[in-house]
Design a protein around this motif. Structure first.
Motif: not given
Length: 174
Positions: A152-163
């Motif tokens: 897996f790869i987890s990415v916090g920016r999906l919900t933190q930084s999506a325009p």
């Protein structure tokens, strides 16, 4: 709608970037208060898999827990002694892997590791538990990290930084 569409759109970009590697994209719990269910729905619509919905889904042993317990093995052992079944252990050094696994961690979060270090960690784990790359993952780095063999790869920016997506509702009076 704009916010959630932005999340789904960004998520799809990350999913496309790792297509064909066998790696699964995960979201995180880093969501806006009160919007977790909706934001996680948006990541699913973008093609990611939801990670934990809350703290109750699994224990995640992080660096502060390790410091207080005196090591990764002791931190995992304490969680197991209290009946915790699903233990995700965050490691940021190769030498933490074996003690964590020996103590009973059943998922390793490989934190802020570059692709070479991830490849080495995956080799050491040798499929005994799922591995997850996390920390500082960008669209530019995700493919190389996925190609290391992590589960897996987890990415916090999906919900933190999506325009937000630019969505308008225009009437055509004709």
């Amino acid at each position: 709608v704009q916010h959630l569409s932005g999340i789904a759109t960004m998520t799809r970009r990350y999913v496309k970037a790792i297509a064909g590697t066998g790696c699964t994209l995960l979201d995180t719990r880093k969501t806006i208060p009160g919007l977790r269910v909706l934001e996680k729905y948006a990541t699913r619509m973008g093609g990611a898999t939801n990670h934990r919905m809350g703290l109750w889904d699994a224990a995640m042993i992080k660096d502060n827990h390790v410091a207080v317990a005196g090591g990764v093995g002791e931190a995992v052992a304490r969680a197991k002694a209290h009946g915790v079944e699903r233990i995700i252990l965050e490691v940021d050094r190769i030498e933490q892997i074996e003690p964590g696994l020996a103590a009973g961690a059943n998922h390793l979060l490989l934190d802020n590791m570059d692709a070479d270090m991830l490849r080495e960690a995956v080799g050491i784990v040798a499929g005994r538990v799922p591995t997850e790359a996390s920390g500082g993952v960008t669209l530019e780095t995700i493919r190389a990290k996925a190609e290391t063999g992590v589960t897996f790869i987890s990415v916090g920016r999906l919900t933190q930084s999506a325009p937000a997506a630019d969505i308008g509702l225009d009437f055509d009076v004709a």
